[in-house]
Design an enzyme around this catalytic site. Sequence first.
Site, short mmCIF file in Angstrom:
data_model
loop_
_atom_site.label_atom_id
_atom_site.label_comp_id
_atom_site.label_asym_id
_atom_site.label_seq_id
_atom_site.Cartn_x
_atom_site.Cartn_y
_atom_site.Cartn_z
N HIS A 313 49.96 39.63 31.02
CA HIS A 313 49.12 39.19 29.92
C HIS A 313 50.01 38.72 28.79
CE1 HIS A 313 46.00 39.25 26.83
NE2 HIS A 313 45.15 39.20 27.84
N ASP A 371 41.12 41.63 34.86
CA ASP A 371 40.61 40.95 36.06
C ASP A 371 41.02 41.60 37.36
OD1 ASP A 371 39.18 38.99 34.78
OD2 ASP A 371 40.97 37.79 34.44
#
Length: 437
Positions: A313, A371
């Site tokens: 991320h 996710d």
Amino acid sequence: MAKTATSKQVGTATLNFNDKTATLPVLGGTLGTDCMDVRKIQSELGIFTFDPSYGATASCESSITYIDGDEGVLLHRGYPIDQLAENSSFLEVAYLLLNGELPNEAEFTKFTNGITRHTMLHEQIRNFWNGFRRDAHPMAMLCSVVGAMSAFYPDSIDIHDEHQREISAFRLIAKMPTITAWAYKYNVGQPFMYPRNDLSYAENFLYMFHGVPAETYKPNPVLTKAMDRILILHADHEQNASTSTVRLAGSTGTNPFACIAAGVASLWGPAHGGANEAVLKMLGEIGHKDNIPDFIKQVKDKDSNVKLMGFGHRVYKNYDPRAKIMQKTCYEVLGELGIKDSPLLDLAMELEKIALEDEYFVSRKLYPNVDFYSGIILSAMGFPTTMFTPIFALARTVGWISQWKEMIEDPTNRIGRPRQIYTGAAQRDYTPLDKRG
Ligand code: ACO
């Protein structure tokens, strides 16, 4: 309504370039890294700043969402995401994001009624679907239909009218489940289900998605709760790519439906909202635990272009707090559905275990993001992979419209216009075609 606080000067930074010196203010907010205000850098030093992909640039002041990527903290209006996911509901979080405070009972009833009364789509929008191929990706349908809303609801596109801004926010939040469910129904050739306002937000979405006119739909409280939680976990995430897209589009003064359509388009990419779909594809390709070492080897090989999807991320250099809640929700859903052995979950857990111990991932601080588990839950709940990103878009609409509203209500808002380092040809004279070699 919470008043938006503004940043304060907490110091100065001195920059020298050639024979000039600039003393630039450093601004601080409530939490987080202080930022050097470079707005006067060109007038003082004759240079611009260079930050492609904006990794070191704050593009706005915002009081909506705070992330501490090193500590794995996510706050909406100050409230930790785990408390909201555990105790709140998606519509309450929507109110919080839009208005700054949790609602009292009367405020919440009024807000819920406001959303509920806008769930139907203009009947003419139905005709849109007939123009799509049956196998159209639902994100393609979402982009188009959301953009088209400005043609169907011209009475709520005056961005300078507070009431119209509120109505367009209600319309977007209320109609996204209908649009998303209909995109699926069109793909599979089932009749469109009209919204039912006696159901909760999450229940109504599940009903429009899974229900058929031939049968009575029975909501399942565990799955409804899981759906609501998935929506909460995706509701907002400060200035990510799609939100920044919405803000940039909105800075021009365009209408909110056009802005959210731009956000949907930006979310579609596999590096952003498309990652949940990519995770399931990746797990399917790995197929078996025995293949994990080979797969990890490919991921570490820079020439392979293979990434461990659902990992890493831009902001989190720690476990994404949403991933932890997703993992817990995953167990609840699989338990409710009586799925004792989930090869996908087993594979994901094993992959996570190996990746979290591997030097490549540890040294780069790559952890599971939201996710990594969401696809497994959605798949168990009967959603095809193509619907994962549309469901993300449905939830994120609340964040997008809150961020858009904050920007429009900020009197300092100007059109967004980045600069560049030009590396093309210097000025030269046009050569006629017959004189070119
Ligand atoms: N698998 C393997 N290596 C990775 C991964 C990954 N998933 N993510 C980052 N890396 C590596 C990069 O190759 C780079 O290595 P290097 O330093 O040797 O060159 C290093 O880790 C730093 O990564 P960056 O690409 O600089 O990180 P960036 O902040 O630009 O990218 C992103 C973040 C796009 C999320 C990236 O981690 C990624 O592609 N992840 C997979 C896709 C994904 O899951 N996206 C969902 C994000 S969450 C969301 O949008 C909801």
